[in-house]
Design a protein around this motif. Structure first.
Motif, PDB file in Angstrom:
ATOM      1  N   LYS A   1       0.833  -1.193   0.000  1.00 54.12           N
ATOM      2  CA  LYS A   1       0.000   0.000   0.000  1.00 54.12           C
ATOM      3  C   LYS A   1       0.871   1.248   0.000  1.00 54.12           C
ATOM      4  O   LYS A   1       1.771   1.393   0.820  1.00 54.12           O
ATOM      5  CB  LYS A   1      -0.917   0.004   1.222  1.00 54.12           C
ATOM      6  N   THR A   2       0.598   2.151  -0.935  1.00 54.97           N
ATOM      7  CA  THR A   2       1.370   3.378  -1.049  1.00 54.97           C
ATOM      8  C   THR A   2       0.888   4.390  -0.017  1.00 54.97           C
ATOM      9  O   THR A   2      -0.306   4.636   0.111  1.00 54.97           O
ATOM     10  CB  THR A   2       1.223   3.979  -2.461  1.00 54.97           C
ATOM     11  N   SER A   3       1.827   4.965   0.725  1.00 52.33           N
ATOM     12  CA  SER A   3       1.459   5.945   1.747  1.00 52.33           C
ATOM     13  C   SER A   3       0.940   7.227   1.091  1.00 52.33           C
ATOM     14  O   SER A   3       1.270   7.551  -0.060  1.00 52.33           O
ATOM     15  CB  SER A   3       2.660   6.273   2.635  1.00 52.33           C
ATOM     16  N   LEU A   4       0.149   7.970   1.848  1.00 49.97           N
ATOM     17  CA  LEU A   4      -0.394   9.227   1.324  1.00 49.97           C
ATOM     18  C   LEU A   4       0.716  10.226   1.046  1.00 49.97           C
ATOM     19  O   LEU A   4       0.671  10.947   0.034  1.00 49.97           O
ATOM     20  CB  LEU A   4      -1.406   9.809   2.317  1.00 49.97           C
ATOM     21  N   ILE A   5       1.728  10.275   1.883  1.00 47.46           N
ATOM     22  CA  ILE A   5       2.803  11.237   1.654  1.00 47.46           C
ATOM     23  C   ILE A   5       3.599  10.874   0.398  1.00 47.46           C
ATOM     24  O   ILE A   5       4.087  11.757  -0.313  1.00 47.46           O
ATOM     25  CB  ILE A   5       3.730  11.344   2.903  1.00 47.46           C
ATOM     26  N   GLN A   6       3.709   9.576   0.086  1.00 42.98           N
ATOM     27  CA  GLN A   6       4.355   9.175  -1.162  1.00 42.98           C
ATOM     28  C   GLN A   6       3.512   9.609  -2.361  1.00 42.98           C
ATOM     29  O   GLN A   6       4.042  10.082  -3.372  1.00 42.98           O
ATOM     30  CB  GLN A   6       4.559   7.662  -1.192  1.00 42.98           C
ATOM     31  N   LYS A   7       2.196   9.462  -2.259  1.00 40.43           N
ATOM     32  CA  LYS A   7       1.314   9.914  -3.332  1.00 40.43           C
ATOM     33  C   LYS A   7       1.438  11.424  -3.539  1.00 40.43           C
ATOM     34  O   LYS A   7       1.439  11.909  -4.682  1.00 40.43           O
ATOM     35  CB  LYS A   7      -0.135   9.546  -3.015  1.00 40.43           C
ATOM     36  N   ILE A   8       1.553  12.166  -2.432  1.00 45.41           N
ATOM     37  CA  ILE A   8       1.701  13.620  -2.530  1.00 45.41           C
ATOM     38  C   ILE A   8       3.014  13.971  -3.229  1.00 45.41           C
ATOM     39  O   ILE A   8       3.054  14.842  -4.107  1.00 45.41           O
ATOM     40  CB  ILE A   8       1.641  14.238  -1.125  1.00 45.41           C
ATOM     41  N   ALA A   9       4.088  13.288  -2.854  1.00 45.03           N
ATOM     42  CA  ALA A   9       5.383  13.557  -3.475  1.00 45.03           C
ATOM     43  C   ALA A   9       5.354  13.247  -4.966  1.00 45.03           C
ATOM     44  O   ALA A   9       5.858  14.034  -5.791  1.00 45.03           O
ATOM     45  CB  ALA A   9       6.472  12.738  -2.780  1.00 45.03           C
ATOM     46  N   SER A  10       4.763  12.131  -5.340  1.00 44.82           N
ATOM     47  CA  SER A  10       4.688  11.761  -6.763  1.00 44.82           C
ATOM     48  C   SER A  10       3.852  12.768  -7.544  1.00 44.82           C
ATOM     49  O   SER A  10       4.198  13.152  -8.666  1.00 44.82           O
ATOM     50  CB  SER A  10       4.106  10.355  -6.905  1.00 44.82           C
ATOM     51  N   GLN A  11       2.749  13.218  -6.936  1.00 44.36           N
ATOM     52  CA  GLN A  11       1.896  14.194  -7.610  1.00 44.36           C
ATOM     53  C   GLN A  11       2.586  15.554  -7.696  1.00 44.36           C
ATOM     54  O   GLN A  11       2.442  16.271  -8.697  1.00 44.36           O
ATOM     55  CB  GLN A  11       0.555  14.330  -6.885  1.00 44.36           C
ATOM     56  N   ALA A  12       3.344  15.926  -6.674  1.00 48.32           N
ATOM     57  CA  ALA A  12       4.092  17.184  -6.709  1.00 48.32           C
ATOM     58  C   ALA A  12       5.112  17.157  -7.844  1.00 48.32           C
ATOM     59  O   ALA A  12       5.292  18.155  -8.562  1.00 48.32           O
ATOM     60  CB  ALA A  12       4.784  17.428  -5.372  1.00 48.32           C
TER      61      ALA A  12
ATOM     62  N   GLY B   1      16.834  21.660  13.091  1.00 44.37           N
ATOM     63  CA  GLY B   1      16.428  20.462  12.361  1.00 44.37           C
ATOM     64  C   GLY B   1      16.120  19.322  13.307  1.00 44.37           C
ATOM     65  O   GLY B   1      16.653  19.263  14.420  1.00 44.37           O
ATOM     66  N   GLU B   2      15.254  18.439  12.886  1.00 44.07           N
ATOM     67  CA  GLU B   2      14.991  17.218  13.635  1.00 44.07           C
ATOM     68  C   GLU B   2      14.592  16.114  12.661  1.00 44.07           C
ATOM     69  O   GLU B   2      14.150  16.392  11.534  1.00 44.07           O
ATOM     70  CB  GLU B   2      13.942  17.425  14.717  1.00 44.07           C
ATOM     71  N   PRO B   3      14.742  14.856  13.044  1.00 47.29           N
ATOM     72  CA  PRO B   3      14.496  13.755  12.117  1.00 47.29           C
ATOM     73  C   PRO B   3      13.019  13.628  11.750  1.00 47.29           C
ATOM     74  O   PRO B   3      12.137  13.878  12.569  1.00 47.29           O
ATOM     75  CB  PRO B   3      14.980  12.517  12.867  1.00 47.29           C
ATOM     76  N   TYR B   4      12.803  13.232  10.517  1.00 50.91           N
ATOM     77  CA  TYR B   4      11.445  12.952  10.028  1.00 50.91           C
ATOM     78  C   TYR B   4      11.105  11.500  10.349  1.00 50.91           C
ATOM     79  O   TYR B   4      11.806  10.578   9.916  1.00 50.91           O
ATOM     80  CB  TYR B   4      11.390  13.208   8.525  1.00 50.91           C
ATOM     81  N   PRO B   5      10.028  11.256  11.109  1.00 57.83           N
ATOM     82  CA  PRO B   5       9.724   9.901  11.551  1.00 57.83           C
ATOM     83  C   PRO B   5       8.716   9.140  10.665  1.00 57.83           C
ATOM     84  O   PRO B   5       8.395   7.984  10.950  1.00 57.83           O
ATOM     85  CB  PRO B   5       9.100  10.135  12.932  1.00 57.83           C
ATOM     86  N   GLY B   6       8.231   9.798   9.613  1.00 56.66           N
ATOM     87  CA  GLY B   6       7.135   9.210   8.844  1.00 56.66           C
ATOM     88  C   GLY B   6       7.571   8.239   7.771  1.00 56.66           C
ATOM     89  O   GLY B   6       8.756   7.856   7.684  1.00 56.66           O
ATOM     90  N   PRO B   7       6.636   7.828   6.938  1.00 59.45           N
ATOM     91  CA  PRO B   7       6.921   6.853   5.859  1.00 59.45           C
ATOM     92  C   PRO B   7       7.989   7.371   4.895  1.00 59.45           C
ATOM     93  O   PRO B   7       8.054   8.573   4.617  1.00 59.45           O
ATOM     94  CB  PRO B   7       5.578   6.719   5.146  1.00 59.45           C
ATOM     95  N   GLU B   8       8.801   6.470   4.409  1.00 62.09           N
ATOM     96  CA  GLU B   8       9.847   6.826   3.452  1.00 62.09           C
ATOM     97  C   GLU B   8       9.221   7.323   2.158  1.00 62.09           C
ATOM     98  O   GLU B   8       8.191   6.828   1.706  1.00 62.09           O
ATOM     99  CB  GLU B   8      10.746   5.623   3.165  1.00 62.09           C
ATOM    100  N   VAL B   9       9.870   8.321   1.558  1.00 64.16           N
ATOM    101  CA  VAL B   9       9.409   8.883   0.289  1.00 64.16           C
ATOM    102  C   VAL B   9      10.541   8.745  -0.718  1.00 64.16           C
ATOM    103  O   VAL B   9      11.691   9.107  -0.434  1.00 64.16           O
ATOM    104  CB  VAL B   9       9.017  10.363   0.447  1.00 64.16           C
ATOM    105  N   THR B  10      10.229   8.231  -1.879  1.00 65.68           N
ATOM    106  CA  THR B  10      11.207   8.100  -2.953  1.00 65.68           C
ATOM    107  C   THR B  10      10.653   8.727  -4.223  1.00 65.68           C
ATOM    108  O   THR B  10       9.463   8.625  -4.507  1.00 65.68           O
ATOM    109  CB  THR B  10      11.576   6.636  -3.225  1.00 65.68           C
ATOM    110  N   ILE B  11      11.534   9.372  -4.984  1.00 65.07           N
ATOM    111  CA  ILE B  11      11.146   9.990  -6.268  1.00 65.07           C
ATOM    112  C   ILE B  11      12.127   9.553  -7.340  1.00 65.07           C
ATOM    113  O   ILE B  11      13.343   9.651  -7.136  1.00 65.07           O
ATOM    114  CB  ILE B  11      11.143  11.530  -6.169  1.00 65.07           C
TER     115      ILE B  11
END
Length: 248
Positions: free
Chosen positions: A6-17, A238-248
């Motif tokens: 299942k593709t995460s919503l943030i990955q979908k946002i990155a792909s659409q961006a 800065g601080e680490p991002y804890p969410g789902p990995e995003v790849t482009i």
């Protein structure tokens, strides 16, 4: 066990961006405006659904004490390409991101928790009247190239239930952001990313005074803006991002 694809919503946002802002120069948008607007609408729809839990972040459980050594704003980097950058800004209670610009850039801001107040301005074309500024006496010393006419495009408050705040190279390009009634966080997309070597450096401004009239170009309230160095009381950690990995 089967792998969850299942593709995460943030990955979908990155792909659409990436799809939205690839080849998004001013001339390209004018030549193919319908396609750009359709892609942008799809991106806005995805952003409208994103919540803090989707990125595994949450509001702070206690109010942090102010300290000169603690940054008022921190940033979680998610991803960056030549086309866009994406990350999360976290504002402590009472924190502000000063008025700044996004030269030649598109942007989208979606609140994840808390509430922010956003005021958006645009620089106006230089006019003959720029040489005849009618400042109050204390402001006469600011006359020069660092002072620009601007129009207040919009002002409002945004929460996690609000849609995204959208800016373009042509409208709402300068904005200031204040945390309201506590800490706040928002997802931020800029396209293309800041790049001083390519003329996209961040500049800060201070509102000297309102001009007391409407802009002939837009009908919006006019103001005078002074370009200033980055304010001493603002910096970003800065601080680490804890969410789902995003790849482009």
């Amino acid at each position: 066990m089967p792998r969850n694809n299942k593709t995460s919503l943030i990955q979908k946002i990155a792909s659409q961006a990436y799809a939205t802002f690839t080849n998004c120069s001013s001339s390209a948008i004018e030549d193919n405006n319908k396609v750009f607007l359709e892609h942008q609408a799809d991106l806005v729809a995805l952003l409208s659904d994103i919540r803090a839990a989707d990125l595994k972040i949450a509001p702070p459980t206690k109010v942090s004490t102010s300290s000169p050594s603690v940054p008022p704003v921190t940033y979680m980097h998610i991803c960056e390409t030549d086309v866009f950058s994406m990350g999360v800004f976290l504002l402590k209670s009472g924190a502000s991101i000063p008025l700044h610009d996004h030269p030649g850039m598109h942007g989208m801001l979606k609140v994840l928790y808390g509430k922010v107040s956003i005021r958006c301005y645009d620089k106006l074309d230089k006019a003959e009247s720029d040489t005849e500024r009618h400042f109050d006496p204390p402001l006469l010393a600011f006359q020069g190239d660092d002072v620009r006419r601007a129009a207040l495009r919009s002002s409002g408050q945004f929460s996690e239930l609000s849609g995204p705040c959208v800016l373009s190279p042509f409208k709402d390009n300068l904005h200031e952001i204040d945390a309201v009634d506590g800490a706040a966080a928002f997802l931020d997309i800029l396209a293309p990313p800041y790049d001083p070597d390519d003329g996209r450096d961040c500049h800060y401004y201070r509102v000297l005074q309102t001009a007391g009239k409407k802009s002939e170009q837009s009908g919006d309230d006019e103001a005078w803006l002074l370009e200033i160095p980055q304010p001493d009381d603002f910096w970003c950690g800065g601080e680490p991002y804890p969410g789902p990995e995003v790849t482009i």
